[in-house]
Design a protein around this motif. Structure first.
Motif, mmCIF file in Angstrom:
data_model
loop_
_atom_site.group_PDB
_atom_site.id
_atom_site.type_symbol
_atom_site.label_atom_id
_atom_site.label_comp_id
_atom_site.label_asym_id
_atom_site.label_seq_id
_atom_site.Cartn_x
_atom_site.Cartn_y
_atom_site.Cartn_z
ATOM 1 N N SER B 75 -1.420 -4.257 -1.322
ATOM 2 C CA SER B 75 -1.486 -2.926 -1.934
ATOM 3 C C SER B 75 -2.683 -2.148 -1.414
ATOM 4 O O SER B 75 -2.596 -0.931 -1.210
ATOM 5 C CB SER B 75 -1.584 -3.022 -3.460
ATOM 6 N N LEU B 131 13.915 -3.352 -6.425
ATOM 7 C CA LEU B 131 12.987 -3.930 -5.455
ATOM 8 C C LEU B 131 12.781 -5.417 -5.730
ATOM 9 O O LEU B 131 12.951 -5.880 -6.852
ATOM 10 C CB LEU B 131 11.629 -3.218 -5.548
ATOM 11 N N TRP B 135 7.309 -6.402 -4.746
ATOM 12 C CA TRP B 135 7.165 -4.954 -4.545
ATOM 13 C C TRP B 135 7.216 -4.187 -5.849
ATOM 14 O O TRP B 135 6.775 -3.046 -5.919
ATOM 15 C CB TRP B 135 8.214 -4.460 -3.552
ATOM 16 N N LYS B 136 7.778 -4.812 -6.904
ATOM 17 C CA LYS B 136 7.756 -4.140 -8.215
ATOM 18 C C LYS B 136 6.326 -3.972 -8.703
ATOM 19 O O LYS B 136 6.022 -3.099 -9.500
ATOM 20 C CB LYS B 136 8.568 -4.936 -9.232
ATOM 21 N N ALA B 138 3.615 -4.194 -6.200
ATOM 22 C CA ALA B 138 2.862 -3.591 -5.095
ATOM 23 C C ALA B 138 3.141 -2.093 -4.953
ATOM 24 O O ALA B 138 2.226 -1.324 -4.657
ATOM 25 C CB ALA B 138 3.180 -4.315 -3.789
ATOM 26 N N VAL B 139 4.397 -1.668 -5.186
ATOM 27 C CA VAL B 139 4.714 -0.252 -4.987
ATOM 28 C C VAL B 139 3.980 0.650 -5.984
ATOM 29 O O VAL B 139 3.288 1.592 -5.572
ATOM 30 C CB VAL B 139 6.244 -0.020 -5.012
ATOM 31 N N THR B 142 0.347 0.777 -5.124
ATOM 32 C CA THR B 142 0.088 1.572 -3.920
ATOM 33 C C THR B 142 0.158 3.060 -4.245
ATOM 34 O O THR B 142 -0.714 3.833 -3.861
ATOM 35 C CB THR B 142 1.117 1.224 -2.832
ATOM 36 N N TYR B 214 5.555 -11.007 -12.214
ATOM 37 C CA TYR B 214 5.182 -11.491 -10.885
ATOM 38 C C TYR B 214 4.082 -12.532 -11.096
ATOM 39 O O TYR B 214 3.140 -12.297 -11.852
ATOM 40 C CB TYR B 214 4.691 -10.331 -10.022
#
Lengths: 214, 274
Positions: B75, B131, B135-136, B138-139, B142, B214
Motif C-alpha cells: 500500500s 477483489l 486487495w480489499k 490494500a485498495v 492506497t 485479512y
C-alpha cells in the motif's frame, strides 16, 4: 437520492452519534492532552519520562487495537462500560497524545526571552504562565488543534468496527438493506467532508485573527 | 532549560525532589492497581500466560505480522506513486489536471479509511467487482493514503527554492526534466522524515484487516483469542508487537530528521547551550 431520504432517521441518528463521539472524546483529549503536555515540559525528570512514555505508546499503537483491547479485553478483568462511553474514553486517551504534542510545540514556540522577561519583572510561575506564555502558545496551536479535531472525527469511524452505530455503521446498515451503495456511501463521505470543511474554515479564520507574527 | 523555568535553585531543587518521589509513587500505585485488577479476575494465572512463552503461538503471530508488513509495504509503494502523480497534478499549469487532483486530495483526506473499506467490502461486489482478500485492504488504504502522501510531496516540492527551477529552465532543460532532475531529488530528501512517519500511520491503518478478515496481526490476534479464549493476554501481546515495530520506525524518522537538520544547526545549538 430517495434512498437517503427514506433512511434519514437512521442516518441522522448515526450522524448524532458521530457528533457525540467527536465532541466528547475531543473534550477529554484536550484535558488529558494538557496534562500530558504539562508532564512533558516539567522540570522533573520522572514526570517528563512518564509523559514521553504516554506519547510514544499511544502514537505508535493503532487506535483499532486499543478499541479491540478495551471492548473485548477489559471485560476479562472486570472493567465494563457502555459501548459509547468505552469508545469515547479510548479515543480521548489516544488523541490526548497528539493534543499533548501539539500543545508542547506551542509552548516551545514561545521564545525563551519572553519567559525570562516575565520572571525578571517578578511574575510568579503561574502568573507568567497565565499572562505571558500560554496566551502566545495557544494562539500558535489553533491550526494544529483543528487538524487533530478533524482527525478525531475521522477516527470515531473506527468505533463502527467494534459495534458502535455511528454514521459509518449506519451507512453500512442502510446499504445492507437497500443495496444502493453509491448514494449512501457518497452521502456519508460528504457528511464527513462537510464537518472537516467547517472545522477547517473556523480554525483558519481564528488563526488569521489570532496569529502572532514573529 | 525552557521558556518556563530557569536553572533551579536550592528551593526549586527540593521541590523537584518531592515531585520526583510523588511521581514515582503515583506510577507505582497505578501499576499495583492494574496488577490487582488482573489478579482479582484470575488473569495472572501462569496457565493464562504460559502459551505466549511457546514458539507455535509466536510463529502464528509473526506470520500475522508478516502479512501486516506485506500489506503496509504494497500500500505504501502504491500510494506514494499515486500521491506523487496527484502532487504533480496539483502543481500543474493546466486547470483540467489541477482541479480534479485538488478535489481528490481535499475530499479523500477527510473521509475515514473505514468508510472506504466498507465501500470496497460491501459496495463494489454489487457492481461485480469482488477483489481478492488482500486487495480489499490494500485498495482502500492506497486510496486514502495517496491523498496524504500527495500533500507531503507537494509541500516538499514547494519548499525547493524557485531559483532551482529557474536555473534548470535556464540551462535548457524542459519543465519535466527540471522537475525530475533538479527539483524532485531535493524535495525527496526533505520529505523523507514525513514519509517515514506517514508510513507508521499506514502501518497502523493495516489493522483494518480486522474488519475485512485479512490475516494481518490484529485479525490473527482475533482468531487466536477466539481459539484459546485468552482475550486480554492475546490483545496485549498484539499491542506490544505493534508498539515494538512502530517505535523503531518512529525512531528512524527522528534520526533522519536530525540528520536533515545538518551539522551547522546542531553546532550552533550546542554552542548556544554551553
Amino acid at each position: 437520492m430517495s434512498v437517503l431520504l427514506d433512511h434519514l432517521p437512521e442516518l441522522w441518528q448515526g450522524l448524532i452519534v458521530t457528533f457525540q463521539l467527536t465532541a466528547a472524546s475531543f473534550a477529554g483529549a484536550a484535558v488529558l492532552g494538557a496534562l500530558v503536555c504539562a508532564l512533558r515540559v516539567s522540570p522533573v525528570r520522572v514526570l517528563r519520562a512518564i509523559g514521553t512514555a504516554y506519547v510514544e505508546s499511544f502514537q505508535n499503537l493503532p487506535l483499532l487495537v486499543l478499541l479491540v483491547l478495551a471492548f473485548f479485553g477489559l471485560p476479562e478483568i472486570g472493567v465494563q462500560a457502555e459501548p459509547l462511553v468505552t469508545a469515547i474514553v479510548v479515543i480521548a486517551v489516544y488523541e490526548a497524545a497528539y493534543v499533548g504534542e501539539a500543545l508542547r510545540s506551542g509552548v516551545n514556540s514561545v521564545s525563551r526571552g519572553q519567559g525570562e522577561a516575565a520572571r525578571a519583572i517578578g511574575l510568579t510561575f503561574s502568573q507568567s504562565l497565565r499572562h505571558v506564555v500560554l496566551p502566545q502558545a495557544l494562539r500558535t496551536v489553533v491550526q494544529p488543534l483543528g487538524n487533530i479535531f478533524i482527525a478525531t472525527t475521522m477516527n470515531t469511524a473506527l468505533a463502527a468496527a467494534v459495534g458502535v452505530v455511528d454514521l459509518t455503521a449506519a451507512a453500512n446498515r442502510v446499504n445492507l438493506v437497500e443495496a444502493q451503495p453509491i448514494p449512501i456511501f457518497v452521502g456519508a463521505g460528504l457528511a464527513y467532508a462537510l464537518i472537516a470543511a467547517a472545522v477547517g474554515f473556523t480554525t483558519g479564520r481564528l488563526e488569521r485573527k489570532l496569529v502572532i507574527l514573529r | 532549560m525552557s521558556v518556563l523555568f530557569d536553572e533551579p535553585g536550592p528551593k526549586a531543587r527540593r521541590r523537584i525532589r518531592v515531585a520526583t518521589v510523588l511521581g514515582v509513587l503515583a506510577a507505582v500505585a497505578l501499576a499495583v492497581l492494574a496488577v490487582r485488577q488482573f489478579a482479582a479476575n484470575g488473569q495472572l494465572d501462569a496457565a493464562r500466560w504460559q502459551p505466549y512463552a511457546t514458539w507455535p503461538m509466536w510463529r502464528y503471530l509473526l506470520t500475522g505480522l508478516w502479512s501486516t508488513v506485506l500489506a503496509a509495504v504494497v500500500s505504501a509503494a502504491l500510494s506514494m506513486a499515486f500521491g506523487l502523480l496527484l502532487a504533480l497534478g496539483r502543481l500543474s499549469h493546466r486547470r483540467w489536471i489541477r482541479l480534479p487532483a485538488a478535489a481528490y486530495v481535499e475530499v479523500v483526506r477527510v473521509v475515514p479509511a473505514l468508510l472506504l473499506v466498507y465501500v470496497v467490502l460491501f459496495a463494489l461486489p454489487r457492481y461485480g467487482l469482488d477483489l481478492p482478500l488482500f486487495w480489499k485492504l490494500a485498495v482502500p488504504l492506497t486510496v486514502s493514503n495517496a491523498a496524504a502522501f500527495a500533500e507531503i510531496f507537494r509541500a516538499g516540492i514547494n519548499s525547493v527554492e524557485r531559483g532551482q527551477t529557474e536555473a534548470g529552465l535556464a540551462v535548457g532543460l524542459t519543465p519535466f526534466q527540471t522537475m525530475r532532475l533538479v527539483v524532485l531529488p531535493q524535495a525527496a530528501r526533505r520529505v523523507l522524515p514525513s514519509i517515514v512517519s506517514q508510513s507508521v500511520g499506514l502501518l497502523k491503518d493495516t489493522s483494518l484487516g480486522f474488519v475485512v478478515s485479512y490475516g494481518e496481526l490484529l485479525y490473527s490476534g482475533k482468531v487466536l483469542a477466539a481459539y484459546n479464549g485468552l482475550l486480554i493476554q492475546t490483545y496485549l501481546v498484539v499491542a506490544l508487537i505493534y508498539l515494538a515495530v512502530n517505535v523503531s520506525l518512529s525512531k528512524l524518522a527522528r534520526t533522519l530528521e536530525a540528520r536533515q537538520a545538518g551539522t551547522l544547526i546542531r553546532f550552533s545549538r550546542r554552542t548556544a547551550r554551553a
